[in-house]
Motif scaffolding. Structure first.
Motif, mmCIF file in Angstrom:
data_model
loop_
_atom_site.group_PDB
_atom_site.id
_atom_site.type_symbol
_atom_site.label_atom_id
_atom_site.label_comp_id
_atom_site.label_asym_id
_atom_site.label_seq_id
_atom_site.Cartn_x
_atom_site.Cartn_y
_atom_site.Cartn_z
ATOM 1 N N LEU A 14 0.723 -1.194 0.009
ATOM 2 C CA LEU A 14 -0.154 -0.160 0.045
ATOM 3 C C LEU A 14 0.920 1.201 0.152
ATOM 4 N N ALA A 15 2.064 1.109 0.583
ATOM 5 C CA ALA A 15 2.924 2.384 0.603
ATOM 6 C C ALA A 15 3.382 2.646 -0.850
ATOM 7 N N VAL A 16 3.725 1.731 -1.642
ATOM 8 C CA VAL A 16 4.081 2.087 -2.930
ATOM 9 C C VAL A 16 2.840 2.149 -3.696
ATOM 10 N N ARG A 17 1.641 1.764 -3.551
ATOM 11 C CA ARG A 17 0.380 2.120 -4.266
ATOM 12 C C ARG A 17 0.243 3.501 -4.248
ATOM 13 N N GLN A 18 0.054 4.264 -3.202
ATOM 14 C CA GLN A 18 -0.024 5.695 -2.962
ATOM 15 C C GLN A 18 0.845 6.381 -4.040
ATOM 16 N N LYS A 19 2.152 6.034 -4.181
ATOM 17 C CA LYS A 19 2.896 6.643 -5.109
ATOM 18 C C LYS A 19 2.605 6.482 -6.655
ATOM 19 N N LEU A 20 1.937 5.581 -6.978
ATOM 20 C CA LEU A 20 1.544 5.070 -8.278
ATOM 21 C C LEU A 20 0.194 5.782 -8.571
ATOM 22 N N LEU A 21 -0.769 6.425 -7.280
ATOM 23 C CA LEU A 21 -1.637 6.994 -7.758
ATOM 24 C C LEU A 21 -1.720 8.579 -7.423
ATOM 25 N N THR A 22 -1.125 8.972 -6.443
ATOM 26 C CA THR A 22 -1.065 10.468 -6.063
ATOM 27 C C THR A 22 -0.312 11.039 -5.061
ATOM 28 N N HIS A 23 0.281 12.158 -5.397
ATOM 29 C CA HIS A 23 1.105 12.689 -4.240
ATOM 30 C C HIS A 23 0.466 13.436 -3.009
ATOM 31 N N ASP A 24 -0.750 13.503 -3.258
ATOM 32 C CA ASP A 24 -1.553 13.797 -2.119
ATOM 33 C C ASP A 24 -1.943 12.933 -1.021
ATOM 34 N N ASN A 25 -1.290 13.190 0.186
ATOM 35 C CA ASN A 25 -1.573 12.216 1.217
ATOM 36 C C ASN A 25 -3.175 12.265 1.526
ATOM 37 N N ASP A 26 -3.745 13.505 1.979
ATOM 38 C CA ASP A 26 -5.200 13.484 2.325
ATOM 39 C C ASP A 26 -6.042 12.924 1.198
ATOM 40 N N ARG A 27 -5.960 13.157 0.041
ATOM 41 C CA ARG A 27 -6.765 12.651 -1.094
ATOM 42 C C ARG A 27 -6.729 11.112 -1.180
ATOM 43 N N TYR A 28 -5.361 10.868 -0.935
ATOM 44 C CA TYR A 28 -5.160 9.307 -1.181
ATOM 45 C C TYR A 28 -5.876 8.434 0.200
ATOM 46 N N ALA A 29 -6.028 9.215 1.312
ATOM 47 C CA ALA A 29 -6.457 8.679 2.471
ATOM 48 C C ALA A 29 -8.162 8.499 2.365
ATOM 49 N N ASP A 30 -8.700 9.658 1.469
ATOM 50 C CA ASP A 30 -9.993 9.512 1.104
ATOM 51 C C ASP A 30 -10.636 8.060 0.726
ATOM 52 N N GLU A 31 -9.824 7.552 0.028
ATOM 53 C CA GLU A 31 -10.203 6.365 -0.436
ATOM 54 C C GLU A 31 -10.234 5.234 0.665
ATOM 55 N N LEU A 32 -8.955 5.100 1.616
ATOM 56 C CA LEU A 32 -9.004 4.598 2.739
ATOM 57 C C LEU A 32 -10.300 4.433 3.649
ATOM 58 N N PHE A 33 -10.625 5.919 3.913
ATOM 59 C CA PHE A 33 -11.938 6.204 4.750
ATOM 60 C C PHE A 33 -13.026 5.677 3.959
ATOM 61 N N TRP A 34 -13.404 5.522 2.790
ATOM 62 C CA TRP A 34 -14.480 5.044 2.182
ATOM 63 C C TRP A 34 -14.643 3.424 2.233
ATOM 64 N N TRP A 35 -13.371 2.706 2.174
ATOM 65 C CA TRP A 35 -13.183 1.423 2.114
ATOM 66 C C TRP A 35 -13.571 1.056 3.647
ATOM 67 N N GLY A 36 -13.426 1.921 4.489
ATOM 68 C CA GLY A 36 -13.726 1.640 5.953
ATOM 69 C C GLY A 36 -14.966 1.758 6.341
ATOM 70 N N MET A 37 -15.639 2.727 5.786
ATOM 71 C CA MET A 37 -17.143 3.226 5.795
ATOM 72 C C MET A 37 -18.033 2.210 4.991
ATOM 73 N N ARG A 38 -17.512 1.761 3.894
ATOM 74 C CA ARG A 38 -18.317 0.952 2.973
ATOM 75 C C ARG A 38 -17.408 -0.282 2.549
ATOM 76 N N PRO A 39 -17.157 -1.054 3.334
ATOM 77 C CA PRO A 39 -16.468 -2.237 3.163
ATOM 78 C C PRO A 39 -16.709 -3.012 2.027
ATOM 79 N N GLU A 40 -17.929 -3.022 1.421
ATOM 80 C CA GLU A 40 -18.264 -3.788 0.345
ATOM 81 C C GLU A 40 -17.809 -3.042 -0.900
ATOM 82 N N LEU A 41 -16.976 -1.858 -1.041
ATOM 83 C CA LEU A 41 -16.464 -1.542 -2.043
ATOM 84 C C LEU A 41 -14.905 -1.768 -2.487
ATOM 85 N N VAL A 42 -14.381 -2.490 -1.230
ATOM 86 C CA VAL A 42 -13.101 -2.791 -1.581
ATOM 87 C C VAL A 42 -12.695 -3.821 -2.445
ATOM 88 N N MET A 43 -11.875 -3.557 -3.545
ATOM 89 C CA MET A 43 -11.382 -4.562 -4.604
ATOM 90 C C MET A 43 -9.851 -4.388 -4.575
#
Length: 323
Positions: free
Chosen positions: A197-226
């Protein structure tokens, strides 16, 4: 922060006035959707945008981007792809993204687009990210959809990775189908083989907070995780890339297309994007370098704001407000 967006916008909640519901594909498959009417009401409506996320993606990650366009007077609709997000799974393991053929997604898009277009005021724009951009491009090539313009963010017109010809890569993937379960994961962790996951963020975005948004939604809606795609997904992705890259395909697209991409992308093939822009009759592109990773629309403000401003200018010229 986008100039049109309040600094108080909450990326981690569904906006007031927006609705989440479902639509049904031709075969009855239940697919999740998000709708948010334009700020200012229908009398000031700028038009309608259909937003389609990427592989294993969720529209919740893009609420901030959708809010930008909603604030400018666009009606917004977003939709899952069949088998991901909140729209079920196509294999026995919820964590694995599987598809028997990309044509299934193109058929779903064509079915939904026709009904969406008939129910929404124009001009009609299709906006898509990564694998969503691949599916949109394939639908445009085959004239399965007819928007007034298309905007693609880092479209998956080819895959980054081993520098081998597509036929060879597809042959290798076919071999992997024969020596194991086609529905097994092709790698361990999204979004790239062997990426923690640490490398995954570098592949997606340099913005830590925006990357964390996805992790937040995964926690709120675990059925979304893929997680990773299946080997069948990989093989079909190579097959579909070969299909759209054939001679005469891009030349067959007759609407304005705007692409936002980065030459530093480690997930999709930037060279394939450049080739498409050269061949498309009416296309333009905004290119970033090392300052941007794959999810350009979820990058740091300097990158994201520049991308949004360019898209806004493109839409002003390519899809003017209906009289």
């Amino acid at each position: 922060m986008s100039p049109s967006l309040s600094p108080s916008f909450d990326r981690r909640s569904i906006p007031g006035g927006a609705t989440e519901s479902f639509w049904h594909a031709a075969d009855g498959w239940k697919i999740r959707r998000f709708d948010w009417r334009a700020a200012g009401g229908e009398s000031n409506c700028r038009g309608s945008i259909l937003f389609l996320p990427g592989r294993g993606d969720i529209y919740e990650k893009y609420l901030e981007t959708l809010a930008h366009f909603q604030g400018l007077g666009w009606n917004l609709t977003a939709s899952d792809w069949r088998g991901q997000g909140g729209s079920g799974r196509l294999g026995p393991t919820p964590y694995i993204g599987h598809i028997d053929d990309f044509s299934i997604w193109v058929d779903d898009l064509a079915w939904f687009f026709a009904r969406w277009k008939a129910s929404m005021p124009g001009p009609h724009i299709v906006m898509a990210h990564s694998m969503g951009g691949h599916n949109v491009m394939r639908a445009l090539i085959d004239h399965r959809i007819d928007p007034d313009a298309a905007v693609l963010s880092a479209p998956m017109l080819g895959m980054s990775g081993v520098p081998l010809p597509l036929p060879v890569l597809q042959w290798i993937a076919r071999l992997m189908l024969k020596i194991g379960d086609p529905m097994r994961g092709a790698w361990k962790v999204s979004e790239k083989p062997a990426s923690p996951l640490a490398v995954r963020q570098k592949l997606l975005t340099h913005d830590n907070d925006r990357y964390a948004d996805e992790l937040f939604w995964w926690g709120m809606r675990p059925e979304l995780v893929m997680g990773p795609g299946s080997w069948k997904w990989v093989e079909r992705a190579y097959a579909s890339a070969r299909y759209i890259q054939r001679r005469g395909t891009y030349e067959n697209v007759d609407i304005p297309v705007y692409i936002v991409a980065t030459s530093a992308d480690e997930l999709v093939d930037f060279g394939a994007i450049e080739d498409a822009v050269k061949r498309l009759p009416n296309a333009a592109m905004l290119v970033f370098g090392d300052e941007a990773a794959h999810e350009v629309l979820r990058e740091v403000d300097e990158v994201r704001d520049r991308a949004l401003a360019a898209i806004d200018q493109f839409l002003t010229e390519a899809a003017p407000r209906n009289a």
